[in-house]
Design an enzyme around this catalytic site. Structure first.
Site, PDB file in Angstrom:
ATOM      1  CD  GLU A 181       2.469  10.164  -1.357  1.00 54.03           C
ATOM      2  OE1 GLU A 181       1.399   9.807  -0.849  1.00 54.03           O
ATOM      3  OE2 GLU A 181       3.444   9.398  -1.504  1.00 54.03           O
ATOM      4  CD  GLU A 185      -1.857   2.261   1.647  1.00 54.75           C
ATOM      5  OE1 GLU A 185      -1.502   3.155   0.832  1.00 54.75           O
ATOM      6  OE2 GLU A 185      -1.977   2.458   2.852  1.00 54.75           O
TER       7      GLU A 185
END
Length: 476
Positions: free
Chosen positions: A377, A245
């Site tokens: 990000e 993840e």
């Protein structure tokens, strides 16, 4: 000062083989608040040995017994949730309302949702004369992050334990306190020795050893895409299953028919809640150019409510570390240099907060999707607003990213929202700022990872399939 220098291995607190101490820094004060020991490969070996021994018996326990154990863990955890919330705030800077609320209490959500799902989960299926069974995969290595330390542990722990697996866990060395307290909870609950083992350490040593260890049957990692790639490389030599993840750069499409006030305010709240340090944060607001001025004004108004400060009283705390602060500052400066319009916030610390890793909540407008701040990000309280002329263009911009963890759609027409949501290439789509749902699968497309967490869909990550031909010869 917390002195958490021992490891939890085989149901006991043991002295580590590693001898290197590490100070844990409170990001609000920049001062040490505790000490841990960074483990060595030998510590992982001992933890794996304990987990393999425990697997022999734990994998054979009945489902009802596993459910009863998880419910007992939940009962004890609930009594200590306030203490654990305080540790989360101290280790990673979350404000008290967040650390003691969503951060700490998410554990109970995962435990109880998984228990309910397990009650009806089918481990066997007959296909003609054959039977297909699902069996626990074995020893699972967990490498969990600092941003939601208990949420990410519980999302892995609950399905692993309920399916009959055992665990070797490395929490982030930046935020290790809450995991230490979680180990105390499972010990008090009487989880059999070796089912859960805790080894502190850094990624290049303990993380890499867990990933590559031949005695670990699968590894579940939550963190950056860069680190996830390294975990997968280390795991490849032993051909173990890898669940990842990873990062996100989630699009948030504001449609023409959206109720702009709640749509924008709700999106800002989701982004700013954990100082922007959430992998599914809606960091790219894709807005109709025809309503751009109104949306920018609403976003600026909403951000004004998210004033950073002392985690004891403020709505927003600091980011987790000096290195994280420096990374965010570099990207904010990059946004200015590449020509984006700074609406609010910007480089540097907020006025009056010279001590602590505080970041000004920042909004950029006039952003194009090829700018660095739209591609990378940032993992901080930074929003970029990108304009579109047509709905087709909005969807194209949304999908023009290497990530695919989450996506958001805001619309006053649910059918319209559903139509657009179906076109976003991401694993977790939120329509009109809906509440989190622990019962549906969570995970990403593309470089945001593989596999799923949450609810019944998480069980399959921890199970192997076995086909037995001729099991029911009369049905063949």
């Amino acid at each position: 000062m917390r002195n958490y220098t021992k490891f939890y291995i085989g149901g006991e607190w043991v002295d580590p083989k590693g001898i290197k101490p590490l100070d844990v820094i409170n990001p609000a004060t920049e001062k040490p608040v505790g000490k841990i020991t960074l483990g060595a490969p030998e510590d992982v070996n001992e933890a794996v040995k304990a987990a393999r021994k425990a697997f022999e018996s734990w994998s054979q326990t009945g489902i009802d017994d596993r459910i009863a154990m998880v419910m007992k863990i939940a009962e004890i955890y609930k009594k200590r949730a306030g203490e654990i919330g305080a540790a989360i705030s101290e280790e990673m800077g979350a404000p008290v309302w967040l650390a003691g609320g969503p951060q700490a209490m998410s554990v109970l959500g995962h435990l109880m949702t998984s228990v309910e799902a397990m009650k009806t989960f089918k481990f066997e299926e007959d296909i003609g004369g054959s039977r297909v069974v699902k069996e626990p995969i074995g020893v699972c290595g967990f490498i969990t992050p600092w941003n939601w330390p208990m949420n990410q542990l519980a999302a892995k722990f609950a399905p692993a334990v309920l399916t009959g697996c055992t665990i070797v866990h490395k929490p982030s060395e930046i935020a290790p306190f809450s995991s230490y307290l979680f180990a105390e909870v499972v010990h008090e609950a009487g989880l059999p020795a070796g089912v859960y083992n805790l080894v502190n350490g850094d990624g290049p040593t303990v993380g890499a050893t867990i990933s590559s260890h031949p005695g670990v049957d699968m590894v579940s990692f939550t963190g950056s895409t860069r680190a996830g790639v390294e975990v997968a490389k280390a795991a490849a030599s032993s051909v173990k299953r890898v669940h990842q993840e990873l990062g996100g750069k989630s699009p948030n499409i504001i449609l023409e028919d959206a109720d702009l006030g709640p749509a924008v305010a709700g999106s800002i709240a989701t982004l700013m809640m954990n100082s922007g340090q959430s992998c599914l944060a809606p960091t790219r607001m894709i807005a109709p150019k025809s309503k751009m001025k109104e949306i920018i004004d609403l976003a600026a108004q909403a951000v004004a409510d998210w004033t950073p400060g002392d985690p004891a009283t403020a709505k927003m705390g600091p980011v987790v570390s000096e290195s994280q602060w420096n990374k965010i500052q570099g990207l904010i400066e990059k946004g200015v240099a590449e020509g984006a319009t700074l609406v609010t916030g910007g480089p540097g610390k907020p006025e009056g907060l010279e001590t602590g890793y505080y970041v000004k909540p920042t909004i950029f407008a006039d952003v194009t999707n090829d700018m660095t701040i739209a591609r990378e990000e940032i993992f901080g309280p930074v929003l970029v607003i990108i304009g579109y002329d047509t709905e087709e263009e909005a969807v194209r911009i949304a999908n023009d990213t290497e990530y695919g963890l989450a996506g958001y759609v805001q619309s006053g027409d649910i059918d319209h929202a559903r139509k657009v949501a179906s076109k976003i290439r991401a694993g977790y789509i939120n329509i009109n700022n809906s509440q989190m749902d622990f019962s549906v699968p969570f995970g990403g497309y593309k470089r945001s990872g593989n596999g799923r967490e949450f609810g019944a869909h998480a069980f399959d990550e921890f199970l192997e399939l076995k086909s037995m031909l001729g099991y029911n010869p009369a049905a063949a």
